[in-house]
Design an enzyme around this catalytic site. Structure first.
Site, PDB file in Angstrom:
ATOM      1  N   ARG A 102     -67.129 -12.457  12.371  1.00 28.68           N
ATOM      2  CA  ARG A 102     -66.805 -11.408  13.426  1.00 28.68           C
ATOM      3  C   ARG A 102     -65.472 -11.671  14.187  1.00 28.68           C
ATOM      4  NH1 ARG A 102     -70.632  -9.529  18.392  1.00 28.68           N
ATOM      5  NH2 ARG A 102     -71.368  -8.246  16.830  1.00 28.68           N
ATOM      6  N   HIS A 129     -68.029  -1.857  12.318  1.00 27.33           N
ATOM      7  CA  HIS A 129     -69.189  -2.620  12.387  1.00 27.33           C
ATOM      8  C   HIS A 129     -70.412  -2.161  11.433  1.00 27.33           C
ATOM      9  CE1 HIS A 129     -71.826  -5.238  14.441  1.00 27.33           C
ATOM     10  NE2 HIS A 129     -71.956  -4.778  15.619  1.00 27.33           N
ATOM     11  N   GLN A 132     -74.116  -3.113  11.609  1.00 26.40           N
ATOM     12  CA  GLN A 132     -74.716  -2.201  12.922  1.00 26.40           C
ATOM     13  C   GLN A 132     -75.079  -1.002  12.281  1.00 26.40           C
ATOM     14  OE1 GLN A 132     -75.423  -3.326  16.246  1.00 26.40           O
ATOM     15  NE2 GLN A 132     -76.677  -1.470  15.982  1.00 26.40           N
ATOM     16  N   ASP A 221     -71.383   3.961  23.037  1.00 26.38           N
ATOM     17  CA  ASP A 221     -71.439   2.765  23.007  1.00 26.38           C
ATOM     18  C   ASP A 221     -70.520   2.362  24.246  1.00 26.38           C
ATOM     19  OD1 ASP A 221     -70.920   0.073  21.931  1.00 26.38           O
ATOM     20  OD2 ASP A 221     -69.054   0.543  20.604  1.00 26.38           O
ATOM     21  N   CYS A 261     -75.774   0.210  20.064  1.00 20.45           N
ATOM     22  CA  CYS A 261     -75.714  -0.872  19.374  1.00 20.45           C
ATOM     23  C   CYS A 261     -75.965  -2.258  20.245  1.00 20.45           C
ATOM     24  CB  CYS A 261     -74.218  -1.085  18.522  1.00 20.45           C
ATOM     25  SG  CYS A 261     -73.037  -1.289  19.874  1.00 20.45           S
ATOM     26  N   ARG A 289     -81.409  -4.884  12.661  1.00 21.68           N
ATOM     27  CA  ARG A 289     -80.182  -5.637  12.512  1.00 21.68           C
ATOM     28  C   ARG A 289     -80.664  -6.805  11.379  1.00 21.68           C
ATOM     29  NH1 ARG A 289     -75.587  -6.068  15.573  1.00 21.68           N
ATOM     30  NH2 ARG A 289     -75.020  -7.020  13.589  1.00 21.68           N
TER      31      ARG A 289
HETATM   32  N1  NVA Z   1     -67.658  -1.542  20.430  1.00 17.49           N
HETATM   33  C1  NVA Z   1     -68.504  -2.808  20.917  1.00 17.49           C
HETATM   34  C2  NVA Z   1     -69.610  -3.241  20.179  1.00 17.49           C
HETATM   35  C3  NVA Z   1     -70.564  -4.723  20.515  1.00 17.49           C
HETATM   36  C4  NVA Z   1     -71.294  -4.679  19.552  1.00 17.49           C
HETATM   37  C5  NVA Z   1     -67.349  -4.012  20.797  1.00 17.49           C
HETATM   38  O1  NVA Z   1     -66.795  -4.092  19.892  1.00 17.49           O
HETATM   39  O2  NVA Z   1     -67.338  -4.719  21.852  1.00 17.49           O
HETATM   40  N1   CP Z   2     -74.486  -4.972  18.491  1.00 17.97           N
HETATM   41  C1   CP Z   2     -74.201  -6.298  18.460  1.00 17.97           C
HETATM   42  O1   CP Z   2     -73.622  -6.572  17.357  1.00 17.97           O
HETATM   43  O2   CP Z   2     -74.567  -7.232  19.175  1.00 17.97           O
HETATM   44  P1   CP Z   2     -73.840  -8.740  19.557  1.00 17.97           P
HETATM   45  O3   CP Z   2     -72.525  -8.313  20.126  1.00 17.97           O
HETATM   46  O4   CP Z   2     -74.699  -9.388  20.326  1.00 17.97           O
HETATM   47  O5   CP Z   2     -73.993  -9.336  18.134  1.00 17.97           O
END
Ligand code: NVA
Ligand code: CP
Length: 302
Positions: A102, A129, A132, A221, A261, A289
């Site tokens: 990540r 993502h 997700q 989101d 998400c 997930r």
């Molecule tokens: N678009 C959000 C998704 C978090 C799971 C981010 O990148 O922070």
């Molecule tokens: N939706 C998602 O990826 O959650 P986290 O940021 O908690 O991993």
């Protein structure tokens, strides 16, 4: 499929195969059955951004498959001191059977895949993502029995989620209308893909109502993704009118699902009322997930 870097890389059939595998592993786990997966596999899990779901679902998932997850944060690994991704890829490939990452830039998972010799899974970048959206497609199929022909209305930022929802939805034969304000559009590579799909019913608009009209699933989101927190004031202005509320839901098809998400910012991209009315679907999505990612590890790491 050798890696899961972004849904754009997969065919519709490959996505459906992951979802079918996820359904099977979910049923096995609920029935208390042992999964047919070799014991002792390890997954390195690199996190340059915060996480609750991704970390816990991957670590639990590899454990349920008989293996072990190894958490590496940027702060306490040598990545945080500038060790190149090319070297990290080659080192982790000598110890582990897979790498989940990540991070910010999509080039990092792509480079891990290029320089390493084990499967790489994108656990979120600024661009995509994929894990997700696999869980989301699994959830929609569970609730509605099919994907093809259903309409997704995506309302909000043209971010990693928008990019993955558009790519994944269209590849599975869904119609997608994305409502994003000017200046916050999805990535050009994703829009080019959408334009290239024959018979795709895709629309990009700045009107959230157009996305909601006739929708079977509404996605939203956060307005400021991780790393963009300093832009929140400007974004709150740009996204005024993009809140998923009763007015938006009234335009959608009867029984329309809501997918988020998480984490959610109630009162910004979604009202407390809509969120709580659709909490069952949203937390099924969070649960999936685990099952979707176990399917990805099952298919990549055996
Ligand atoms: N678009 C959000 C998704 C978090 C799971 C981010 O990148 O922070
Ligand atoms: N939706 C998602 O990826 O959650 P986290 O940021 O908690 O991993």
């Amino acid at each position: 499929m050798n890696h899961l870097l972004k849904l754009l890389d997969l065919t519709g059939d490959e996505i459906i195969h992951i979802l079918d595998t996820g359904d099977r592993l979910k049923a096995e786990q609920k029935a208390g059955k042992k999964h047919d997966f070799p014991a002792g596999k390890t997954l390195a899990m690199i996190f340059a951004k915060n996480s609750t779901r991704t970390r816990v679902s991957f670590e639990t998932g590899i454990f349920q498959l008989g293996g072990q997850g190894i958490f590496l944060s940027n702060a306490d690994s040598q990545l945080g001191r500038g060790e190149p991704i090319q070297d990290t890829a080659r080192v982790l490939s000598r110890y582990c059977d897979g790498i989940m990452i990540r991070t910010f830039d999509q080039s990092e998972p792509e480079d891990l895949a290029k320089y390493g010799s084990v499967p790489v899974i994108n656990g979120l970048t600024d661009f995509a993502h994929p894990c997700q959206v696999l869980a989301d497609l699994m959830t929609i199929r569970e609730h509605r029995g099919r994907l093809a022909g259903l309409k997704i209305g995506y309302i909000g930022d043209g971010n990693n989620m928008a990019n993955s929802v558009i790519a994944g939805g269209l590849k599975c034969g869904m119609d997608v209308t994305a409502a994003c304000p000017s200046g916050y559009h999805p990535d050009k590579a994703v829009l080019d893909f959408a334009a290239s799909v024959t018979n795709a019913r895709f629309e990009l608009t700045d009107d959230p109502k157009a996305a909601a009209r006739g929708a079977d699933v509404i996605f939203t989101d956060v307005w400021a993704s991780m790393g963009m927190e300093s832009e929140i004031a400007q974004r709150q202005k740009a996204f005024r009118g993009y809140c998923v509320d009763d007015g938006i839901m009234a335009l959608a098809n009867h029984g329309c699902m809501v997918q988020h998400c998480l984490p959610a910012h109630r009162g910004e991209e979604i009202t407390e009322k809509v969120f709580e009315e659709h909490a069952q679907e949203i937390f099924d999505e969070a649960e999936n997930r685990l099952h979707a990612q176990k399917a990805v590890m099952y298919l990549l790491m055996r």
